[in-house]
Design an enzyme around this catalytic site. Structure first.
Site, PDB file in Angstrom:
ATOM      1  N   CYS A 296       0.727  -1.150  -0.158  1.00 62.08           N
ATOM      2  CA  CYS A 296       0.021  -0.016  -0.122  1.00 62.08           C
ATOM      3  C   CYS A 296       0.888   1.465  -0.016  1.00 62.08           C
ATOM      4  CB  CYS A 296      -0.819   0.016   1.158  1.00 62.08           C
ATOM      5  SG  CYS A 296      -2.043   1.442   1.316  1.00 62.08           S
TER       6      CYS A 296
ATOM      7  N   CYS B 280      -0.574   4.079   1.895  1.00 58.75           N
ATOM      8  CA  CYS B 280      -0.400   3.744   3.375  1.00 58.75           C
ATOM      9  C   CYS B 280       1.060   4.171   3.938  1.00 58.75           C
ATOM     10  CB  CYS B 280      -0.706   2.507   3.928  1.00 58.75           C
ATOM     11  SG  CYS B 280      -2.255   1.684   3.291  1.00 58.75           S
ATOM     12  N   ASP B 281       2.073   3.812   3.131  1.00 58.89           N
ATOM     13  CA  ASP B 281       3.523   3.673   3.701  1.00 58.89           C
ATOM     14  C   ASP B 281       4.615   4.579   2.867  1.00 58.89           C
ATOM     15  OD1 ASP B 281       2.566   1.854   5.661  1.00 58.89           O
ATOM     16  OD2 ASP B 281       2.945   0.182   4.165  1.00 58.89           O
TER      17      ASP B 281
END
Length: 206
Positions: A28, A31-32
């Site tokens: 992701c 996300c990261d």
């Protein structure tokens, strides 16, 4: 019943990949990606999601290398053009990752890449690896009970969260094959709760 079983990211199936999940391996980018500011990254995939995530990662990374097992991309022309024109994105064609490399087991220092045509192996030094090869909905348990598409995503009826079975609703990533984000899944969940409440009222269960 509200089905909200989500979906699971597809992985390469490497032991080293699983061991380093959360330590430099991610599925992701949104996300990261922030955690890899100033790093060099690799991303696996050739579709729209891979091109979108590669482009997104250039906001943080100094270089993003797309590792693709073919010599052409599946992505739409507009997504391909955007990635190919980005100076921070490079491509390794006809290549697949065979191992994620680490010194301590707590970080990524590179990936071992095999050329699918020649069999030659090389090491690509990167500090992070992102997978963008798709998701599989967690819906197998409902197969044959509610209507799904060919990929296993549950189909809604009438533009709402109701499935083909009265009183059964579906929400989130087990329905949504496009966005796959927590915020959109939460919105779906709210819709399903409201639809379920209204359905119960219509049954005289209010």
């Amino acid at each position: 019943l509200i089905i909200a079983t989500g979906s699971s990211a597809r992985w390469l199936g490497l032991e080293s990949e699983q061991a380093l999940m959360g330590f430099g391996v991610s599925a992701c980018a949104t996300c990261d990606g922030f955690f890899f500011k100033g790093k060099e990254l690799a991303i696996v995939g050739g579709g729209d999601s891979a091109m979108e995530e590669a482009t997104f990662l250039t906001k943080f990374a100094t270089k993003v290398t797309v590792v693709h097992r073919r010599d052409t991309l599946r992505a739409s022309k507009i997504m391909q053009d955007r990635a190919l024109k980005n100076e921070k994105i490079e491509f390794m064609w006809n290549s697949e990752i065979t191992e994620v490399l680490s010194e301590t087991g707590k970080e990524v220092i590179g990936v071992r890449v095999k050329n699918t045509e020649t069999g030659e192996e090389s090491v690509l030094p990167v500090q992070g690896l992102f997978l963008a090869i798709g998701h599989d909905p967690n819906t197998e348990v409902f197969r044959g009970k509610v209507t799904m598409d060919e990929n296993g995503y549950i189909l809604q009826t009438g533009g709402h969260t109701m499935t083909n079975v009265p009183g059964v609703f579906a929400a989130g990533d087990c329905v949504d094959h496009r966005y796959q984000q927590a915020v959109t899944a939460a919105g779906y969940g709210c819709e399903a709760a409201l639809d379920a409440e209204r359905w119960l009222e219509d049954q005289g269960e209010g």
